[in-house]
Design an enzyme around this catalytic site. Structure first.
Site, PDB file in Angstrom:
ATOM      1  N   ASP A  74     -88.538 -58.738  37.906  1.00 34.02           N
ATOM      2  CA  ASP A  74     -87.476 -59.360  37.709  1.00 34.02           C
ATOM      3  C   ASP A  74     -86.944 -58.825  36.361  1.00 34.02           C
ATOM      4  O   ASP A  74     -87.187 -59.460  35.330  1.00 34.02           O
ATOM      5  CB  ASP A  74     -87.886 -61.033  37.568  1.00 34.02           C
ATOM      6  CG  ASP A  74     -86.899 -62.110  37.056  1.00 34.02           C
ATOM      7  OD1 ASP A  74     -85.725 -61.753  36.881  1.00 34.02           O
ATOM      8  OD2 ASP A  74     -87.329 -63.213  36.801  1.00 34.02           O
ATOM      9  N   ASP A 105     -80.362 -55.368  33.939  1.00 37.04           N
ATOM     10  CA  ASP A 105     -79.741 -54.423  34.450  1.00 37.04           C
ATOM     11  C   ASP A 105     -80.384 -53.045  34.395  1.00 37.04           C
ATOM     12  O   ASP A 105     -81.058 -52.786  33.311  1.00 37.04           O
ATOM     13  CB  ASP A 105     -78.205 -54.592  33.990  1.00 37.04           C
ATOM     14  CG  ASP A 105     -77.637 -55.667  34.437  1.00 37.04           C
ATOM     15  OD1 ASP A 105     -77.901 -56.335  35.757  1.00 37.04           O
ATOM     16  OD2 ASP A 105     -76.623 -55.958  33.835  1.00 37.04           O
TER      17      ASP A 105
HETATM   18  N1  AG3 Z   1     -82.612 -60.844  35.453  1.00 36.26           N
HETATM   19  C1  AG3 Z   1     -81.127 -60.261  35.478  1.00 36.26           C
HETATM   20  C2  AG3 Z   1     -80.388 -59.796  36.619  1.00 36.26           C
HETATM   21  C3  AG3 Z   1     -79.152 -58.966  36.204  1.00 36.26           C
HETATM   22  C4  AG3 Z   1     -78.086 -59.753  35.726  1.00 36.26           C
HETATM   23  N2  AG3 Z   1     -76.817 -59.034  35.271  1.00 36.26           N
HETATM   24  C5  AG3 Z   1     -75.848 -59.278  34.899  1.00 36.26           C
HETATM   25  N3  AG3 Z   1     -75.649 -60.502  34.360  1.00 36.26           N
HETATM   26  N4  AG3 Z   1     -74.865 -58.457  34.399  1.00 36.26           N
HETATM   27  C6  AG3 Z   1     -82.523 -61.912  35.661  1.00 36.26           C
HETATM   28  C7  AG3 Z   1     -83.734 -62.912  34.759  1.00 36.26           C
HETATM   29  C8  AG3 Z   1     -83.890 -64.232  35.297  1.00 36.26           C
HETATM   30  N5  AG3 Z   1     -85.255 -64.691  35.587  1.00 36.26           N
END
Ligand code: AG3
Length: 274
Positions: free
Chosen positions: A155, A158
């Site tokens: 998880d 980016d």
């Molecule tokens: N993880 C991030 C995903 C990527 C989002 N990218 C963006 N908004 N540019 C999410 C973590 C949630 N637990």
């Protein structure tokens, strides 16, 4: 006065959200951490000015990164989560009664603290006795724990800065080694509109290591393009071979047995990337 938060989703594209209040803003050794109370999405977590999660759409991402894989494995008992310090992923995993142990490795203590304080809806799972939280480097953890897990969930943020290593061939090889003989892993793999090269590279790398590689998708309004992908690498089980009639009912808002199947239906332009 109107206050707006803006994320540069690409060099030429931005998303802005109107902010009622900045609830937290700090800097950890790894990144800038902020919690904003937005009018459209409720409380929102940003890391280095990139939207990670928010109260309104978080369920989609957290249900999809967990239940598709957990219901593909015949009997997942020991699960590793790398990243996801907000807790949403762990909350979904502990809905599975058969899971005996969840090891959650998050590199940034500040994200965990902020989640506990500002996102109780996401971090509830931290109180489950099966959950162990380690503030550590996930890359190091998989290298040091061979043949240990039934499922690994990546998880991550980016693929820039600290998360780059989580999209590398070397890392996927360590993930393979850290899994038991019928283990599988799921990682978030960005947008086919704005990260098409990454999707092509990652799926080809994973298929060079795992016998089964599958891309699936969901809608996350606050992420670039709103269309988001996840990739599964599996040693044995194929998510498409799951008898979805046998999936036990879960308290979910996006994932369902039907979605388990349809999430793998890809548009021609996405298929072309694979
Ligand atoms: N993880 C991030 C995903 C990527 C989002 N990218 C963006 N908004 N540019 C999410 C973590 C949630 N637990």
């Amino acid at each position: 006065m109107e206050v707006w938060f803006t994320e540069d989703q690409t060099k030429n594209l931005r998303i802005s959200c109107r902010v009622r209040e900045v609830l937290f803003s700090g800097e950890s050794p790894f990144q800038k951490v902020a919690v904003l109370d937005t009018l459209e999405f409720g409380r929102m977590l940003t890391l280095d000015n990139v939207i990670q999660t928010n109260i309104k759409d978080e369920f989609v991402y957290h249900e999809m990164i967990t239940h598709v894989g957990l219901n593909t494995h015949a009997d997942p008992k020991k699960v590793l989560v790398i990243g996801g310090g907000d807790g949403g992923t762990v909350r979904e995993i502990v809905k599975h009664k058969g899971v005996e142990k969840v090891v959650h490795v998050e590199i940034d203590q500040m994200v965990i603290d902020v989640a506990k304080k500002f996102f109780p809806e996401l971090s509830v799972g931290f109180n489950d006795p099966r959950v162990e939280i380690l503030v550590d480097d996930g890359i190091k953890h998989v290298k040091e724990n061979k043949h240990t897990y039934d499922m690994i969930i990546v998880d991550s943020t980016d693929p820039v800065g600290p998360a780059v290593g989580l999209f590398s061939e070397e890392f996927y090889r360590s993930v393979y080694e850290a899994l038991r003989e019928d283990g599988l892993f799921v990682a978030q793999t960005e947008s086919p509109f704005f990260n098409s090269d990454l999707i092509t590279r990652v799926t080809s790398t994973i298929s060079g290591i795992f016998p089964v590689t599958r891309l699936f998708q969901a809608v996350v309004p606050t992420y670039p393009g709103g269309y988001w992908t996840f990739t599964m690498g599996s040693k044995k089980y194929d998510p498409l071979a799951v008898d979805t009639e046998k999936i036990s009912a879960l308290d979910t808002k996006w994932y369902s047995p039907e979605i388990h199947r349809t999430a793998f239906v890809l548009q021609p332009f996405v298929k072309e990337l694979l």
